[in-house]
Design a protein around this motif. Structure first.
Motif, mmCIF file in Angstrom:
data_model
loop_
_atom_site.group_PDB
_atom_site.id
_atom_site.type_symbol
_atom_site.label_atom_id
_atom_site.label_comp_id
_atom_site.label_asym_id
_atom_site.label_seq_id
_atom_site.Cartn_x
_atom_site.Cartn_y
_atom_site.Cartn_z
ATOM 1 N N GLU A 29 2.548 -11.437 8.219
ATOM 2 C CA GLU A 29 2.693 -10.107 8.397
ATOM 3 C C GLU A 29 2.429 -10.105 7.662
ATOM 4 O O GLU A 29 1.312 -9.666 5.970
ATOM 5 C CB GLU A 29 4.263 -9.478 7.868
ATOM 6 N N TYR A 31 -0.001 -6.124 5.855
ATOM 7 C CA TYR A 31 0.597 -5.045 5.683
ATOM 8 C C TYR A 31 -0.578 -3.837 5.076
ATOM 9 O O TYR A 31 -0.966 -4.674 4.084
ATOM 10 C CB TYR A 31 1.609 -4.571 4.673
ATOM 11 N N LYS A 35 1.987 -0.188 5.933
ATOM 12 C CA LYS A 35 3.037 -0.502 7.376
ATOM 13 C C LYS A 35 2.621 -1.663 8.026
ATOM 14 O O LYS A 35 1.392 -2.201 7.820
ATOM 15 C CB LYS A 35 2.657 0.675 8.043
ATOM 16 N N LYS A 36 3.519 -2.421 7.976
ATOM 17 C CA LYS A 36 2.833 -3.935 9.375
ATOM 18 C C LYS A 36 1.608 -3.173 10.527
ATOM 19 O O LYS A 36 2.232 -2.943 11.070
ATOM 20 C CB LYS A 36 3.870 -4.660 9.435
#
Length: 100
Positions: A29, A31, A35-36
Motif C-alpha cells: 500500500e 500512502y 492517505k492511502k
C-alpha cells in the motif's frame, strides 16, 4: 522462466487480481500524506496465452475494461517490481507498507 506483472487499485478503479492466469505474490500500500492512494499487487503470470486483465470502476462509473496481458510491462522477478514500488518510499509523507 517465470514472468511477473505489477497491478494497482485506487479509489477510482479496481484491478481484478482473482484471475486464473495470475498468482498473487504480495500487496503493498502506498500512502501520501497519511492517505492511502494505491494498492500495488505483484502477480506471477501463470498462463500468458490469451490472458486479460479486468479493470472495474469504483469511484466513478465506467464499463469494465478488459485489457490484454501483452500490453502490460513484464518483469523477470518480483524483486524487480518491488524495487520500482519502493522508489515511492521516501519518508513519512510518502511511504510504502507491505499489506497483510
Amino acid at each position: 522462466m517465470s514472468e511477473f506483472i505489477l497491478l494497482s487499485t485506487t479509489d477510482r478503479y479496481r484491478t481484478v487480481v482473482d484471475n486464473p492466469c495470475l498468482e498473487k505474490i504480495a500487496d503493498y500500500e502506498y500512502y501520501f500524506f497519511g492517505k492511502k492512494k494505491t494498492t500495488f499487487t505483484i502477480c506471477k503470470i501463470k498462463h500468458p496465452e490469451n490472458a486479460r486483465i479486468v479493470i472495474q470502476g469504483v469511484g466513478e462509473v465506467f464499463p469494465d475494461n478488459s485489457i490484454p496481458l501483452k500490453v502490460f510491462p513484464k518483469f523477470d522477478t518480483p524483486e524487480e517490481i518491488l524495487k520500482e514500488i519502493l522508489e515511492l518510499d521516501i519518508d513519512e509523507e510518502s511511504k510504502v507498507v507491505k499489506a497483510g
